[in-house]
Motif scaffolding. Structure first.
Motif, PDB file in Angstrom:
ATOM      1  N   THR A 242       0.586  -1.184  -0.161  1.00 17.48           N
ATOM      2  CA  THR A 242       0.146  -0.103   0.334  1.00 17.48           C
ATOM      3  C   THR A 242       1.233   1.141  -0.362  1.00 17.48           C
ATOM      4  N   ASN A 243       2.136   1.054   1.043  1.00 15.22           N
ATOM      5  CA  ASN A 243       2.791   2.524   0.804  1.00 15.22           C
ATOM      6  C   ASN A 243       4.155   2.602  -0.267  1.00 15.22           C
ATOM      7  N   GLN A 244       3.523   1.637  -1.250  1.00 16.93           N
ATOM      8  CA  GLN A 244       4.785   1.861  -2.472  1.00 16.93           C
ATOM      9  C   GLN A 244       3.761   2.573  -3.638  1.00 16.93           C
ATOM     10  N   ALA A 245       4.717   3.457  -4.635  1.00 17.50           N
ATOM     11  CA  ALA A 245       3.969   4.279  -5.414  1.00 17.50           C
ATOM     12  C   ALA A 245       4.593   3.767  -7.486  1.00 17.50           C
ATOM     13  N   ALA A 246       6.284   3.317  -6.536  1.00 13.02           N
ATOM     14  CA  ALA A 246       6.968   3.044  -7.947  1.00 13.02           C
ATOM     15  C   ALA A 246       7.857   2.233  -7.218  1.00 13.02           C
ATOM     16  N   ALA A 247       9.317   2.062  -8.749  1.00 10.78           N
ATOM     17  CA  ALA A 247       9.774   1.032  -7.934  1.00 10.78           C
ATOM     18  C   ALA A 247      10.456   0.616  -6.773  1.00 10.78           C
TER      19      ALA A 247
END
Ligand code: NDP
Ligand code: 8X3
Length: 254
Positions: A242-247
């Motif tokens: 959930t707290n990742q947006a990109a690599a």
């Protein structure tokens, strides 16, 4: 899903992480398992464990280095019909600028993540084509969609997996064979321990302050993808914590 009952499922890299979790979930669904990896002792332990929980399923283990094309072909001759192939075996070595990557690290990543996946696919796909039946699920990565600094070869290897998956959609368009690619973000497995050559504290720091995915989270998506009706193909999936947006963009709790 009851659709997975009695299916023959081949999982590469089943000795750890995502592959091991997939083995557990397919066993739960009543599938028969063909488990491949280099560490046969791990596979044997997993087989014993799963057999005691699911006595009705058939489990076979294969000591297999997917880089070894001849061995893959010879081993595959003993597989019988495969309904689902999960191309999961893969790894990253190091986190370095391109000019600092050793030839050995480069070869290991490309030979495993790209050529190994091709070796296994070439060994299994002809049978699927002959039966007009089967599902290949490739484990790619967000790293194959978004390159990041100090990840050139790994990102490139996963971009190759994405291209191969997409090409296979065209090559099987007139068949009942399904090709799916699941692209995980950050998953806490042995991945970072392998990346940092056993340095556990370096590996732990990757997941510091975030709640990463675990192998089970990806196995659940694999089971979902494999369990759709035969006319439905989930061609691609991107799965983040959930707290990742990109690599390389994650929010870490201070
Ligand atoms: P793990 O290190 O926990 O598992 C990797 C698996 O691959 C092991 O079972 C290992 O088995 C197997 N493997 C490695 N090299 C070979 C080889 N030459 N022949 C056969 N098997 C091999 O990591 P993960 O579970 O995280 O990795 C699984 C896949 O997920 C990889 O393709 C990885 O790139 C991908 N991925 C991982 C992410 C993450 O953040 N963890 C994110 C996105 C994708 P053994 O050593 O016994 O051969
Ligand atoms: C693994 C994710 O960002 O560590 O494929 O490369 S990353």
């Amino acid at each position: 899903s009851s659709r997975l009952l009695g299916k023959n499922v081949l999982i590469t890299g089943a000795s750890s992480g995502i592959g091991e979790a997939c083995a557990r979930h397919f066993a739960q669904a009543g599938s028969n398992l063909l488990l491949a990896a280099r560490r046969k002792d791990r596979l044997e332990k997993l087989k014993k464990d799963l057999e005691s929980q699911h006595p009705q399923i058939n489990i076979r283990t294969f000591e297999l280095d997917v880089r070894n094309r001849a061995k893959v072909q010879a081993t595959a001759a003993t597989f019988g019909d495969i309904d689902v192939l999960v191309n999961n075996a893969g790894l990253v070595i190091g986190l370095e600028k391109l000019e600092d990557i050793t030839e050995e690290a480069m070869d290991t990543m490309i030979d495993t993540n790209v050529k190994g996946l091709v070796h296994v696919t070439q060994a299994v796909l002809p049978g699927m084509r002959a039966r007009d039946k089967g599902h290949i699920i490739n484990i790619g990565s967000v790293a194959g969609q978004q390159a990041y600094g100090n990840g050139s070869i790994y990102c490139g290897s996963k971009a190759a997996v994405a291209s191969i998956s997409k090409a296979l959609l065209f090559e099987t368009i007139d068949t009942a064979i399904r090709i799916s690619e699941i692209n995980p973000g950050m998953v806490e497995t042995e991945f970072s321990v392998v990346r940092f050559k056993g340095d556990k504290s370096k590996a732990d720091s990757v997941y510091k302050g975030v709640h990463p995915l675990d192998g089970n989270d990806i196995a659940e998506t694999v089971i979902f993808v494999a369990g759709r009706p035969e006319h439905v193909n989930i061609a691609e999936m991107l799965v983040f914590p959930t707290n990742q947006a990109a690599a390389t963009t994650v929010y870490r709790k201070p």
